[in-house]
Design an enzyme around this catalytic site. Structure first.
Site, PDB file in Angstrom:
ATOM      1  N   LYS A   1       0.857  -1.192   0.000  1.00 20.45           N
ATOM      2  CA  LYS A   1       0.000   0.000   0.000  1.00 20.45           C
ATOM      3  C   LYS A   1       0.890   1.237   0.000  1.00 20.45           C
ATOM      4  O   LYS A   1       1.774   1.354   0.854  1.00 20.45           O
ATOM      5  CB  LYS A   1      -0.862   0.025   1.270  1.00 20.45           C
ATOM      6  CG  LYS A   1      -2.187  -0.691   1.128  1.00 20.45           C
ATOM      7  CD  LYS A   1      -3.067  -0.301   2.303  1.00 20.45           C
ATOM      8  CE  LYS A   1      -4.304  -1.168   2.402  1.00 20.45           C
ATOM      9  NZ  LYS A   1      -5.094  -0.859   3.614  1.00 20.45           N
TER      10      LYS A   1
ATOM     11  N   SER B   1     -10.589   7.097   6.859  1.00 24.98           N
ATOM     12  CA  SER B   1      -9.274   7.655   6.523  1.00 24.98           C
ATOM     13  C   SER B   1      -9.204   7.995   5.040  1.00 24.98           C
ATOM     14  O   SER B   1      -8.570   8.972   4.649  1.00 24.98           O
ATOM     15  CB  SER B   1      -8.167   6.671   6.896  1.00 24.98           C
ATOM     16  OG  SER B   1      -8.074   6.557   8.289  1.00 24.98           O
TER      17      SER B   1
HETATM   18  O1  PNS Z   1      -6.914  -0.120   8.891  1.00 24.57           O
HETATM   19  P1  PNS Z   1      -6.907  -1.319   7.992  1.00 24.57           P
HETATM   20  O2  PNS Z   1      -6.300  -0.972   6.636  1.00 24.57           O
HETATM   21  O3  PNS Z   1      -8.255  -1.944   7.861  1.00 24.57           O
HETATM   22  O4  PNS Z   1      -5.910  -2.387   8.698  1.00 24.57           O
HETATM   23  C1  PNS Z   1      -5.654  -3.635   8.106  1.00 24.57           C
HETATM   24  C2  PNS Z   1      -4.637  -4.467   8.920  1.00 24.57           C
HETATM   25  C3  PNS Z   1      -3.295  -3.753   9.003  1.00 24.57           C
HETATM   26  C4  PNS Z   1      -5.166  -4.703  10.314  1.00 24.57           C
HETATM   27  C5  PNS Z   1      -4.513  -5.828   8.167  1.00 24.57           C
HETATM   28  O5  PNS Z   1      -4.185  -5.582   6.836  1.00 24.57           O
HETATM   29  C6  PNS Z   1      -3.485  -6.775   8.783  1.00 24.57           C
HETATM   30  O6  PNS Z   1      -3.722  -7.365   9.802  1.00 24.57           O
HETATM   31  N1  PNS Z   1      -2.319  -6.902   8.112  1.00 24.57           N
HETATM   32  C7  PNS Z   1      -1.252  -7.772   8.536  1.00 24.57           C
HETATM   33  C8  PNS Z   1      -1.119  -8.997   7.633  1.00 24.57           C
HETATM   34  C9  PNS Z   1      -1.999 -10.136   8.137  1.00 24.57           C
HETATM   35  O7  PNS Z   1      -1.842 -10.633   9.240  1.00 24.57           O
HETATM   36  N2  PNS Z   1      -2.954 -10.525   7.297  1.00 24.57           N
HETATM   37  C10 PNS Z   1      -3.936 -11.542   7.634  1.00 24.57           C
HETATM   38  C11 PNS Z   1      -5.015 -10.923   8.505  1.00 24.57           C
HETATM   39  S1  PNS Z   1      -6.559 -11.570   8.194  1.00 24.57           S
END
Ligand code: PNS
Length: 162
Positions: free
Chosen positions: A41, A128
């Site tokens: 991102k 956001s």
């Molecule tokens: O604010 P957001 O963009 O909804 O946050 C998303 C986030 C950072 C919580 C999510 O993308 C995440 O947990 N990323 C880490 C990678 C991961 O563990 N992915 C599997 C989770 S289901």
């Protein structure tokens, strides 16, 4: 010690995020607000700027720590000894994604539970994505982001205008 991680992009942090952090502090002994360092991102604020903004906005909260993480969230939870993931829900439309994420995380690590907190109704409309758009088009952000976050955004916009 009940430790929770509140993960997210926080690009930028909004009043909605801050409300969830505050309420999480009443439920857990320690709340780690963790910026996901997802390199795919692009981002409006850098991860460091998001951390800086979050640190300023939560400076009065003794049990809150600001951090960032790479890779899988459940791995980071394990590293930090956190048994809970906190996420905010604004509307029905958030539920699908949050439900999927929580089930996936639980499949990956059954020892970690997700706690979903419903946002305060007055913050239900803040996202956001829209805040970034308003910021980039020079609009007033005071109704959307905590005052401590404004200087970080203003600095980024100023540097970009150069
Ligand atoms: O604010 P957001 O963009 O909804 O946050 C998303 C986030 C950072 C919580 C999510 O993308 C995440 O947990 N990323 C880490 C990678 C991961 O563990 N992915 C599997 C989770 S289901």
């Amino acid at each position: 010690m009940r430790i929770a991680i509140y993960p997210g992009s926080f690009d930028p942090p909004t009043f909605g995020h801050l409300d969830i952090v505050k309420r999480a502090t009443t439920l857990f002994d320690k709340v780690i607000v963790a910026v996901g360092n997802n390199t795919s991102k692009g981002g409006f604020l850098s991860v460091t700027e998001r951390e800086e903004a979050l640190r300023a906005a939560t400076s009065g909260m003794a049990t809150v720590e600001i951090a960032s993480f790479n890779g899988l969230l459940v791995e980071y939870c394990r590293e930090r000894g956190a048994e809970f993931i906190v996420r905010g829900l604004r509307a029905v439309t958030d539920f699908d994604t949050e439900f999927q994420m929580s089930i996936t995380n639980r499949q990956l690590e059954p020892g970690i539970d997700t706690v979903l907190l419903m946002t305060k109704w007055e913050f239900g409309f803040i996202s956001s994505t829209l805040v970034r758009e308003v910021a980039q088009l020079g609009g007033d952000l005071t109704k959307f982001v905590p005052e401590e976050v404004l200087p970080v955004i203003q600095m980024v916009l100023k540097n970009r205008a150069r």
